[in-house]
Scaffold this motif. Structure first.
Motif, PDB file in Angstrom:
ATOM      1  N   LEU A  76       0.712  -1.066   0.237  1.00  0.00           N
ATOM      2  CA  LEU A  76       0.164  -0.201   0.030  1.00  0.00           C
ATOM      3  C   LEU A  76       1.003   1.547  -0.343  1.00  0.00           C
ATOM      4  O   LEU A  76       1.898   1.179   1.031  1.00  0.00           O
ATOM      5  N   LEU A  77       0.807   1.795  -0.537  1.00  0.00           N
ATOM      6  CA  LEU A  77       1.292   3.371  -0.827  1.00  0.00           C
ATOM      7  C   LEU A  77       0.078   4.668  -1.386  1.00  0.00           C
ATOM      8  O   LEU A  77      -0.881   4.473  -1.635  1.00  0.00           O
ATOM      9  N   ASP A  78       0.383   4.897   0.832  1.00  0.00           N
ATOM     10  CA  ASP A  78      -0.102   5.833   0.882  1.00  0.00           C
ATOM     11  C   ASP A  78       0.319   6.941   1.207  1.00  0.00           C
ATOM     12  O   ASP A  78       1.362   7.433   1.965  1.00  0.00           O
ATOM     13  N   PRO A  79      -0.216   8.068   0.556  1.00  0.00           N
ATOM     14  CA  PRO A  79       0.657   9.659  -0.087  1.00  0.00           C
ATOM     15  C   PRO A  79       0.882  10.272   1.571  1.00  0.00           C
ATOM     16  O   PRO A  79       1.226  10.971   1.766  1.00  0.00           O
ATOM     17  N   VAL A  80      -1.029  10.069   1.963  1.00  0.00           N
ATOM     18  CA  VAL A  80      -0.335  10.700   3.985  1.00  0.00           C
ATOM     19  C   VAL A  80       0.488  10.300   3.758  1.00  0.00           C
ATOM     20  O   VAL A  80       1.177  10.531   4.939  1.00  0.00           O
ATOM     21  N   GLN A  81       0.711   9.368   4.493  1.00  0.00           N
ATOM     22  CA  GLN A  81       1.676   8.311   4.835  1.00  0.00           C
ATOM     23  C   GLN A  81       3.277   8.565   4.774  1.00  0.00           C
ATOM     24  O   GLN A  81       3.858   8.723   5.260  1.00  0.00           O
ATOM     25  N   LEU A  82       4.026   8.143   3.072  1.00  0.00           N
ATOM     26  CA  LEU A  82       4.368   8.233   2.701  1.00  0.00           C
ATOM     27  C   LEU A  82       4.915   9.971   2.660  1.00  0.00           C
ATOM     28  O   LEU A  82       5.822  10.572   3.537  1.00  0.00           O
ATOM     29  N   ALA A  83       3.665  11.300   2.855  1.00  0.00           N
ATOM     30  CA  ALA A  83       4.627  12.727   3.484  1.00  0.00           C
ATOM     31  C   ALA A  83       4.842  12.976   4.933  1.00  0.00           C
ATOM     32  O   ALA A  83       5.514  13.288   4.521  1.00  0.00           O
ATOM     33  N   ALA A  84       4.219  11.805   5.920  1.00  0.00           N
ATOM     34  CA  ALA A  84       4.621  12.027   6.583  1.00  0.00           C
ATOM     35  C   ALA A  84       6.086  11.742   6.878  1.00  0.00           C
ATOM     36  O   ALA A  84       6.497  11.745   7.731  1.00  0.00           O
ATOM     37  N   ARG A  85       6.631  10.737   6.596  1.00  0.00           N
ATOM     38  CA  ARG A  85       7.617   9.884   6.545  1.00  0.00           C
ATOM     39  C   ARG A  85       8.795  10.417   5.772  1.00  0.00           C
ATOM     40  O   ARG A  85      10.060  10.092   5.729  1.00  0.00           O
ATOM     41  N   GLN A  86       8.115  11.313   5.176  1.00  0.00           N
ATOM     42  CA  GLN A  86       9.007  12.025   4.356  1.00  0.00           C
ATOM     43  C   GLN A  86      10.211  10.919   3.349  1.00  0.00           C
ATOM     44  O   GLN A  86      10.770  11.421   2.611  1.00  0.00           O
ATOM     45  N   VAL A  87       9.077  10.604   2.177  1.00  0.00           N
ATOM     46  CA  VAL A  87       9.079   9.719   1.387  1.00  0.00           C
ATOM     47  C   VAL A  87       8.582  10.502  -0.137  1.00  0.00           C
ATOM     48  O   VAL A  87       7.562  10.937  -0.125  1.00  0.00           O
ATOM     49  N   SER A  88       9.783  10.646  -1.081  1.00  0.00           N
ATOM     50  CA  SER A  88      10.021  11.330  -2.008  1.00  0.00           C
ATOM     51  C   SER A  88       8.220  10.459  -2.655  1.00  0.00           C
ATOM     52  O   SER A  88       7.946   9.246  -3.307  1.00  0.00           O
ATOM     53  N   PHE A  89       7.272  11.240  -3.380  1.00  0.00           N
ATOM     54  CA  PHE A  89       6.621  10.115  -4.525  1.00  0.00           C
ATOM     55  C   PHE A  89       7.091   9.776  -5.397  1.00  0.00           C
ATOM     56  O   PHE A  89       6.311   8.837  -5.745  1.00  0.00           O
ATOM     57  N   GLU A  90       7.535  10.775  -5.979  1.00  0.00           N
ATOM     58  CA  GLU A  90       8.657  10.847  -7.507  1.00  0.00           C
ATOM     59  C   GLU A  90       9.581   8.669  -6.728  1.00  0.00           C
ATOM     60  O   GLU A  90       9.694   7.602  -8.217  1.00  0.00           O
ATOM     61  N   LEU A  91       9.817   8.885  -5.931  1.00  0.00           N
ATOM     62  CA  LEU A  91      10.534   7.759  -5.384  1.00  0.00           C
ATOM     63  C   LEU A  91       9.790   6.633  -5.164  1.00  0.00           C
ATOM     64  O   LEU A  91       9.479   5.397  -5.640  1.00  0.00           O
TER      65      LEU A  91
END
Length: 277
Positions: A111-126
């Motif tokens: 699961l790629l959750d954009p809210v969780q990714l942003a909170a963990r500072q993982v770029s969407f491009e990656l």
């Protein structure tokens, strides 16, 4: 059958599927050659879901549709030509489920959750790449998936009537069959793809059998094709037709079959016999 799940394996790995259906093998070779001859392939194209010039424009065409706008939960294959779609899904705030390439882990999806990714500072491009998605996504089992609003599959060749074939591993139809067994995919859920226009072939070139899943829409760099497919969609998985190498190479498949059958899920009609690839 067809495929979806993977294109990060080496050519030697994916070549093992050649020979299961000679007509589809020949068609795939023709498509890969056309991409090379026209110089519209991006990177190596053979023995994989090929990346192509204009993949971003094909993604734009899909993203302009109401079905994309209204989809909150999207499943998308992990192949390079669909990176623009996965990136658009994340920036649009959609819950994105990506299969693990070739189902080679103990879990089939992340699961790629954009809210969780942003909170963990993982770029969407990656996160939109297959490697980044597997590294930073949350592992998910089939039964944990929500009902899907939109399904994107990778293809090597397609037709305007919704026929499709992948690179020959049978992953997409197995995946779609399991979705149906578990009630994750309703009859009205669109199944779509993005391909280069040279990957669209005449309907008679790509025979669809009763256990093959058809496409509802095809998006190329040049046009949006609503297939109004005449092919009926399968109901599930015919487990007695799954190939021994699938059980060998997909770590969780035997256990998943047991869980589905113990749960009393109706037996379907899709398998992975040599005829299906």
């Amino acid at each position: 059958m067809s495929e979806s799940i993977a294109s990060t394996a080496s050519i030697d790995d994916t070549a093992r599927w050649a020979g299961r259906n000679r007509d589809k093998d020949a068609l795939r070779d023709e498509i890969w050659f056309a991409l090379e001859r026209m110089e519209v392939g991006v990177g190596p194209v053979r023995s994989r879901i090929p990346n192509f010039v204009g993949a971003d424009r094909a993604a734009w065409r899909l993203a302009a549709t109401p079905m994309w706008r209204d989809a909150g939960v999207v499943k998308c294959n992990p192949d390079p030509p669909q990176i623009p779609l996965r990136l658009r899904a994340l920036y649009a705030g959609k819950q994105l489920y990506m299969p693990v390439p070739e189902l080679e882990r103990p879990y089939p999806f992340v699961l790629l959750d954009p809210v969780q990714l942003a909170a963990r500072q993982v770029s969407f491009e990656l996160a939109a790449t297959s490697q980044g998605g597997v590294a930073h996504g949350v592992p998910v089992q089939f039964e944990e998936l929500p009902t899907l609003d939109l399904v994107v599959v990778g293809c090597v060749a397609v037709t305007r009537l919704g026929g499709r074939t992948g690179k020959g591993g049978g992953f997409a139809d197995l995946e779609l069959g399991i979705f149906r067994e578990l009630g994750k995919l309703s009859a009205g859920t669109p199944i779509v793809t993005t391909v280069h226009s040279c990957q669209v072939v005449a309907a008679q070139r790509l025979v669809m059998l009763g256990h093959d899943s058809a496409l509802d829409w095809v998006f190329t760099e040049e046009e949006s094709i609503r297939t109004d497919t005449p092919y009926p969609q399968p109901h599930g998985v015919a487990w007695d037709q799954v190939e021994p190498d699938q059980y060998r190479d997909i770590p969780f498949l035997g256990e998943l079959r047991g869980r589905i059958e113990q749960g009393g899920a109706p037996k379907g009609s899709v398998g992975l016999s040599d005829r299906d690839i």
